[in-house]
Design an enzyme around this catalytic site. Structure first.
Site, PDB file in Angstrom:
ATOM      1  N   SER A  34       3.142  -3.463  -6.300  1.00 48.96           N
ATOM      2  CA  SER A  34       1.768  -3.273  -5.862  1.00 48.96           C
ATOM      3  C   SER A  34       1.677  -3.294  -4.350  1.00 48.96           C
ATOM      4  CB  SER A  34       0.887  -4.378  -6.430  1.00 48.96           C
ATOM      5  OG  SER A  34       1.255  -5.588  -5.815  1.00 48.96           O
ATOM      6  N   LYS A  35       0.537  -2.841  -3.883  1.00 49.66           N
ATOM      7  CA  LYS A  35       0.282  -2.721  -2.455  1.00 49.66           C
ATOM      8  C   LYS A  35       0.506  -4.008  -1.687  1.00 49.66           C
ATOM      9  CE  LYS A  35      -3.201   0.847  -2.097  1.00 49.66           C
ATOM     10  NZ  LYS A  35      -4.606   1.029  -2.179  1.00 49.66           N
ATOM     11  N   ARG A  36       0.230  -5.118  -2.354  1.00 48.02           N
ATOM     12  CA  ARG A  36       0.303  -6.384  -1.637  1.00 48.02           C
ATOM     13  C   ARG A  36       1.690  -6.629  -1.064  1.00 48.02           C
ATOM     14  NH1 ARG A  36      -0.270 -10.603  -4.908  1.00 48.02           N
ATOM     15  NH2 ARG A  36      -0.403  -9.223  -6.683  1.00 48.02           N
TER      16      ARG A  36
END
Ligand code: GLU
Length: 478
Positions: free
Chosen positions: A253-255
């Site tokens: 994910s982007k995180r």
């Protein structure tokens, strides 16, 4: 076997790398069976839609050479391929279900629905529509219709039934219909929900195999119930596992870093290398072949061989594969592709020579700055490195003599540099290891570089002499 696959992205922003991987699989499977790969835009959620999203999807698939046989831009006989242009089709399909007693109008207000949710929360029962409108009498329905009360259409989920489907990757999946909500099919604004639109389109577009991300698996029973309500043939399903973050923790994910398909191009990965990486990732095969092109993949890809377990997106492996693809490029091609990664102060007249020297170590095109900067920028290093295995007077003598030897070279090229330096080292009986390492550090600031004599040639006479003089100063100040 007739095969029609599809990718059905929503234009909600940049395409995730996982979606690119699923596109690749749908594409390859269709090609393998001489079928068609369809691109359909699922834009019924206007709230989440991002401007330019439809163009973005097409741009990125093209950048990775995943071409669609039907869809936006290319047309086809099953169009339109953009859901917002098919609203009347969904409306008609939903009304047909109502007429056949498989779906019903629901007039419940938002407030009422909120209230049920609240009550279910308090009583800790599963959140589900309470089927209030399922049993309205024809009179009540007609009255509400006449009053133009806002309404949606809901599926009449049969009770006490096992909803079954077969997933190519996971085998048979069975869900009790009692836990499936009487889901909304048509919203009050005339837009279909994802569930209705996806089923209607996959059926009308003759899609035979649905390969999509595993996050949709919980929606599939709803879709099966819809196929059954319509009396349509159910397609083959394969739910592809998500990628895990490179550190092995959680869904990619982007995180934890950039995950868009575009960002990989921006970081200097070659499209074919990334595709190759995604081909072998999570694919259990008998052999250990790691480098394959699209043709090989098309000949062999079968969704049955996709591992049901999520796999780590192993960036190190991707870098390794990317390096192989970079080395496969002919030099002029590499020059062209690397252009946009060159820093402003890069000496463009030396591009070919520098690339020749560093290409072995390039894993991403964007590595070029870091690997080449010592050719043209000030170098910085720990001066004690020059004195490893020697002392300052010996090193000063070595540097002084090297300067004298190099200074008189007229034809500055690798061969003349090599002769001078080797003759010096041999005639003065300097320790090879010590001298060459010291020289390498003085000239480049690094312990590991491309071959020394070539490197010295490309850095250029003036700069090399300057760095050697600087080396003398460093050891004397030490
Ligand atoms: N529109 C859905 C998405 O954005 C498609 C899911 C499916 O493939 O059914 O991923």
């Amino acid at each position: 076997m007739k095969v029609r696959t599809r990718m059905a992205p929503s234009p909600t922003g940049e395409m995730h790398i996982g979606s690119l991987s699923i596109s690749l699989k749908n594409y390859a499977f269709a090609k393998r069976h001489n079928g068609q790969f369809i691109l359909r835009i699922e834009d019924t959620d206007k709230v989440r839609e991002v401007g330019g999203g439809v163009e973005e999807i097409q741009k990125i698939l093209k950048a990775y050479s995943i071409d669609w046989d039907e869809g936006p831009g290319v047309g086809g006989s099953y169009g339109p391929y953009i859901q917002s242009k098919r609203l009347n089709i969904y409306q008609k399909a939903a009304e047909e279900l109502v007429a056949n007693g498989k779906a019903y109008y629901c007039f419940c207000s938002k407030e009422r629905l909120e209230q049920i949710k609240e009550e279910q929360k308090i009583s800790k029962s599963p959140s589900k529509y309470d089927e209030h409108c399922r049993n309205l009498s024809p009179e009540e329905i007609n009255k509400k219709l006449a009053q133009k009360v806002e309404k949606v259409i809901r599926l009449k989920v049969p009770s006490g039934k096992d909803v079954k489907f077969n997933d190519l990757i996971r085998g048979e999946i069975v869900v009790k219909s009692d836990i499936v909500n009487d889901q909304v099919l048509m919203k009050s604004d005339g837009y279909p929900t994802y569930h209705l639109a996806v089923v209607v389109d996959d059926h009308m577009m003759d899609i035979t195999h649905i390969m999509r991300g595993e996050e949709w698996i919980s929606s599939t029973p709803k879709h099966i119930l819809l196929y059954e309500a319509f009396g349509w043939e159910i397609p083959v399903y394969a739910h592809i596992p998500v990628y895990l973050n490179p550190d092995g923790k959680g869904k990619m994910s982007k995180r934890k870093g950039t995950v868009s398909a575009q960002s990989f191009l921006d970081r200097g990965y070659l499209p074919d290398a990334l595709l190759n990486f995604m081909m072998i990732l999570g694919w259990s095969r008998d052999d250990e072949v790691e480098i394959m092109n699209m043709k090989d993949y098309i000949e062999r890809f079968d969704p049955k061989d996709v591992s049901p377990k999520s796999v780590v997106f192993d960036i190190k492996k991707l870098d390794w594969i990317n390096g192989i693809y970079i080395r496969k490029l002919a030099l002029p091609e590499l020059e062209k592709k690397i252009e946009k990664f060159l820093p402003n102060d890069f000496p463009i007249d030396k591009l070919e020579k520098i690339l020749n020297l560093i290409r072995e170590r390039l894993e991403k095109l964007s590595d070029v700055e870091q690997l080449s900067s010592f050719f043209y920028r000030e170098i910085q290093f720990d001066s004690t490195l020059l004195l490893k295995k020697s002392n300052s007077s010996d090193v000063t003598a070595q540097l002084t003599k090297t300067i004298e030897a190099l200074k008189i070279i007229e034809e500055w090229n690798t061969a003349s540099i090599e002769i001078k330096i080797r003759t010096l080292q041999e005639s003065l009986d300097w320790k090879k290891g010590q001298y060459f390492m010291m020289l390498r550090i003085a000239v480049t600031g690094k312990k590991a570089t491309p071959p020394l004599f070539e490197t010295i040639e490309v850095i250029g006479k003036e700069l090399v002499l300057k760095r050697l003089k600087n080396g003398i100063q460093l050891v004397n100040n030490y």
